[in-house]
Design an enzyme around this catalytic site. Structure first.
Site, PDB file in Angstrom:
ATOM      1  N   ASP A  21     -11.810   6.894   4.505  1.00 54.08           N
ATOM      2  CA  ASP A  21     -10.548   6.601   5.010  1.00 54.08           C
ATOM      3  C   ASP A  21     -10.173   5.062   5.257  1.00 54.08           C
ATOM      4  O   ASP A  21      -9.205   5.049   5.868  1.00 54.08           O
ATOM      5  CB  ASP A  21     -10.718   7.259   6.657  1.00 54.08           C
ATOM      6  CG  ASP A  21      -9.456   7.491   7.196  1.00 54.08           C
ATOM      7  OD1 ASP A  21      -8.495   7.500   6.568  1.00 54.08           O
ATOM      8  OD2 ASP A  21      -9.360   7.401   8.623  1.00 54.08           O
ATOM      9  N   LYS A  24       0.734  -1.153   0.061  1.00 50.60           N
ATOM     10  CA  LYS A  24       0.015  -0.011  -0.088  1.00 50.60           C
ATOM     11  C   LYS A  24       1.014   0.980   0.055  1.00 50.60           C
ATOM     12  O   LYS A  24       1.807   1.400   0.895  1.00 50.60           O
ATOM     13  CB  LYS A  24      -0.881  -0.201   1.065  1.00 50.60           C
ATOM     14  CG  LYS A  24      -1.524   1.344   1.454  1.00 50.60           C
ATOM     15  CD  LYS A  24      -2.346   1.304   2.819  1.00 50.60           C
ATOM     16  CE  LYS A  24      -2.639   2.797   3.025  1.00 50.60           C
ATOM     17  NZ  LYS A  24      -3.325   2.737   4.592  1.00 50.60           N
ATOM     18  N   ARG A  46      -7.283  -0.722   1.609  1.00 49.93           N
ATOM     19  CA  ARG A  46      -7.755  -1.908   1.229  1.00 49.93           C
ATOM     20  C   ARG A  46      -8.377  -1.940  -0.277  1.00 49.93           C
ATOM     21  O   ARG A  46      -8.278  -2.961  -0.933  1.00 49.93           O
ATOM     22  CB  ARG A  46      -8.778  -2.520   2.280  1.00 49.93           C
ATOM     23  CG  ARG A  46     -10.027  -1.667   2.377  1.00 49.93           C
ATOM     24  CD  ARG A  46     -10.804  -1.824   3.820  1.00 49.93           C
ATOM     25  NE  ARG A  46     -10.213  -1.239   4.707  1.00 49.93           N
ATOM     26  CZ  ARG A  46     -10.615  -1.263   5.875  1.00 49.93           C
ATOM     27  NH1 ARG A  46     -11.665  -2.097   6.205  1.00 49.93           N
ATOM     28  NH2 ARG A  46      -9.756  -0.874   6.816  1.00 49.93           N
ATOM     29  N   ASP A  69      -2.448  10.550   3.599  1.00 55.11           N
ATOM     30  CA  ASP A  69      -4.043  10.299   3.938  1.00 55.11           C
ATOM     31  C   ASP A  69      -4.553  11.109   4.568  1.00 55.11           C
ATOM     32  O   ASP A  69      -4.270  11.234   5.764  1.00 55.11           O
ATOM     33  CB  ASP A  69      -3.779   8.744   4.457  1.00 55.11           C
ATOM     34  CG  ASP A  69      -5.280   8.417   4.800  1.00 55.11           C
ATOM     35  OD1 ASP A  69      -6.307   8.886   3.897  1.00 55.11           O
ATOM     36  OD2 ASP A  69      -5.477   7.545   5.665  1.00 55.11           O
ATOM     37  N   LYS A  86      -9.889  12.762   8.540  1.00 56.39           N
ATOM     38  CA  LYS A  86      -9.315  12.648   9.683  1.00 56.39           C
ATOM     39  C   LYS A  86      -9.102  13.847  10.722  1.00 56.39           C
ATOM     40  O   LYS A  86      -9.189  14.851  10.300  1.00 56.39           O
ATOM     41  CB  LYS A  86      -7.829  11.993   9.687  1.00 56.39           C
ATOM     42  CG  LYS A  86      -7.717  10.622   8.893  1.00 56.39           C
ATOM     43  CD  LYS A  86      -6.102  10.583   8.807  1.00 56.39           C
ATOM     44  CE  LYS A  86      -6.008   9.125   7.998  1.00 56.39           C
ATOM     45  NZ  LYS A  86      -6.254   8.137   8.823  1.00 56.39           N
ATOM     46  N   GLU A  91      -9.227   3.523   3.158  1.00 54.80           N
ATOM     47  CA  GLU A  91      -8.815   3.499   1.611  1.00 54.80           C
ATOM     48  C   GLU A  91      -7.755   2.365   0.946  1.00 54.80           C
ATOM     49  O   GLU A  91      -7.551   2.002  -0.002  1.00 54.80           O
ATOM     50  CB  GLU A  91      -8.404   4.797   1.126  1.00 54.80           C
ATOM     51  CG  GLU A  91      -6.699   5.244   1.468  1.00 54.80           C
ATOM     52  CD  GLU A  91      -6.384   5.221   2.899  1.00 54.80           C
ATOM     53  OE1 GLU A  91      -5.404   5.006   3.346  1.00 54.80           O
ATOM     54  OE2 GLU A  91      -7.200   5.200   3.584  1.00 54.80           O
ATOM     55  N   ASP A 141       1.902   6.631   5.561  1.00 50.28           N
ATOM     56  CA  ASP A 141       0.855   5.528   5.322  1.00 50.28           C
ATOM     57  C   ASP A 141       1.390   5.065   3.938  1.00 50.28           C
ATOM     58  O   ASP A 141       0.318   4.188   3.499  1.00 50.28           O
ATOM     59  CB  ASP A 141      -0.474   6.405   5.012  1.00 50.28           C
ATOM     60  CG  ASP A 141      -1.888   5.633   5.237  1.00 50.28           C
ATOM     61  OD1 ASP A 141      -1.510   4.630   6.043  1.00 50.28           O
ATOM     62  OD2 ASP A 141      -2.737   5.582   4.565  1.00 50.28           O
TER      63      ASP A 141
END
Length: 490
Positions: free
Chosen positions: A336, A254, A340, A259, A266, A338, A277
């Site tokens: 959020d 990933k 996956r 993010d 967030k 995201e 991230d």
């Protein structure tokens, strides 16, 4: 890239100890036994080591602990590091001793009197890993970073053996640099450029742009980057060092370079940490660099999905439905969640394109895994006991914490959607497990698979055994060891 501290290997020369500058490191066993180099240091310093032993200085010390004497009499060095280490020290103890020296060196040159060491290469690895410092964006003049000289009885043999671990250290440093770099410097485009530069090491690099991903039907990945001005990409790194035609192991990362949470924004507090991230992609890139540097006799393909998750008038909204490359429709409940979505398409592409023997994905995926395991262990999820055991064995051997988590139909049921095939979150309970269950949907039934949730271990607030606080490079050593053990055995 941050350059690891230089390491030289020399024949033991006791006469050179007195005039060595910087720091000198010597080893004493917990019961006070001195080797030849320690005895020479003891004479030069007028018996200081013998007095330390007689006064019980090592009685409560653990293997790898260091006692430092500043400006020792009889030596030109400004510090003498006395390391407590048994003659039959384990790998972990030896690396811990090396890390202690790496922490203490402070930019000074270090002469390590390692003639009695059973595992000199592990000491070198510990020193190099712990001496890391990310200073790319500091404007002060660069501090000198003196090298490490290891005196041993067979320097050429130790140097040849150390080449492998130094290659792995370079992979760890590459990962740490990527994770440490802020998002205005490490954009998706810049990340892809750094991966393209790995061609010089013999890796075959392919970069997929948004148009190509649209043709492949990657609606899950592409929906994450819709709100950002920076383009989404997939970078593929192929290393074909094994038998020709043998199916590769696929590593998938990933790579969310920043993010915000998207429309599901967030909280402001701590959002600056979301530069890390892309940690999963960083580990994949670092592992591929290490494999290429050491010329691994294995076929491995690394794939990373590079995106930025931003809110804008184009961003994906909660409640939107997107279609993955597999063809499954996904109701986006929370933008959020995201990572996956990115992994879903990259994993499916990896299986379709490369027909791998197994898939291992890595992601800073959930805060829930930190609640469950803290910063000591990554969460391990798998559909294959043998593959999972192989990874856990490698992680334990390398001192990288990992803990297997449960999976099951009850967790999968939480992802049922009324309007699509699946929704991207399953509620607060067991959040890391339902995330893994979502990813599993995009793993083919006969494909061995591991999901590593590294949210708690990729970047930490306090120093670890082998790293200062910040990016750790967790996973590069474990994956490298697993590949060596599983794919490179004669």
């Amino acid at each position: 890239m941050t350059t690891p501290v230089s390491v030289a290997f020399e024949e033991t020369n006791l006469d050179a100890i007195a005039t060595a500058e910087g720091r000198v490191a010597v080893f004493v066993t917990p019961d006070g036994k001195l080797d030849a180099a320690a005895r020479r240091v003891n004479r030069l310093t007028k018996g200081v080591l013998a007095r330390m032993v007689d006064k019980g200085a090592f009685e409560k010390k653990k293997p790898g602990d260091v006692i430092t004497l500043a400006w020792p009499a009889g030596l030109a060095a400004e510090a003498l590091d006395v390391v407590c280490l048994p003659r039959n020290a384990s790998i972990t103890e030896t690396r811990r001793a090396g890390a202690a020296l790496g922490r203490a060196k402070g930019g000074k040159a270090v002469l390590v009197l390692g003639g009695s060491l059973r595992r000199p290469v592990d000491l070198v690895l510990g020193v190099v890993l712990r001496a890391y410092e990310f200073v790319t964006h500091k404007t002060a003049d660069a501090k000198p970073n003196g090298g490490v000289t290891l005196m041993v009885s067979k320097p050429d043999e130790v140097k040849a053996e150390a080449a492998t671990v130094l290659a792995v250290a370079e992979g760890v440093f590459f990962t740490r640099d990527l994770v440490s770099d802020p998002a205005n410097h490490l954009t998706t485009t810049e990340f892809a450029k750094r991966i393209e530069a790995l061609k010089e090491l013999g890796l075959k690099i392919t970069i997929l742009d948004e148009a190509e991903m649209e043709k492949l039907g990657m609606g899950a990945l592409l929906c994450v980057g819709l709100g950002s001005a920076t383009p989404s990409k997939i970078a593929v790194m192929e290393w074909n060092g094994g038998p020709k035609g043998e199916a590769p192991l696929a590593l998938v990362g990933k790579g969310v370079v920043f993010d915000t949470g998207g429309i599901s924004l967030k909280p402001a507090a701590g959002m600056e940490d979301m530069t890390m991230d892309m940690g999963g992609a960083g580990v994949v890139a670092g592992t591929m660099r290490a494999l290429a540097l050491r010329k691994a006799a294995a076929n491995v393909v690394g794939l990373v999905g590079l995106v930025e998750n931003m809110p804008s008038d184009r961003a994906t909204r909660p409640g939107d439905v997107v279609t993955s490359m597999k063809g499954d429709t996904i109701e986006v409940i929370n933008t959020d969640a995201e990572g996956r979505l990115v992994l879903a398409d990259v994993i499916w592409y990896a299986q379709e394109k490369y027909k791998p023997r197994g898939v291992i994905d890595l992601a800073t995926l959930t805060g829930a895994i930190i609640v469950g395991l803290g910063n000591e262990n990554a969460g391990v999820f798998s559909n294959d006991d043998d593959l999972c055991k192989a990874f856990l064995k490698a992680a334990e051997a390398e001192g990288e914490g990992a803990w297997r988590m449960p999976m099951g139909q009850a967790y999968d049921d939480k992802l049922k959607s009324q309007i699509a095939d699946v929704k991207n979150v399953g509620g607060r309970e067991a959040g890391s497990i339902t995330a893994a269950q979502f990813i599993k949907r995009f793993v083919k039934d006969d494909m061995p698979w591991i999901h590593l949730d590294i949210a708690g271990v990729a970047s930490v607030k306090a120093e670890t055994a082998y790293a200062p606080k910040g990016a750790t490079g967790w996973g590069v050593m474990a994956l490298n060891r697993m590949i060596a053990d599983m794919l490179e055995q004669d």
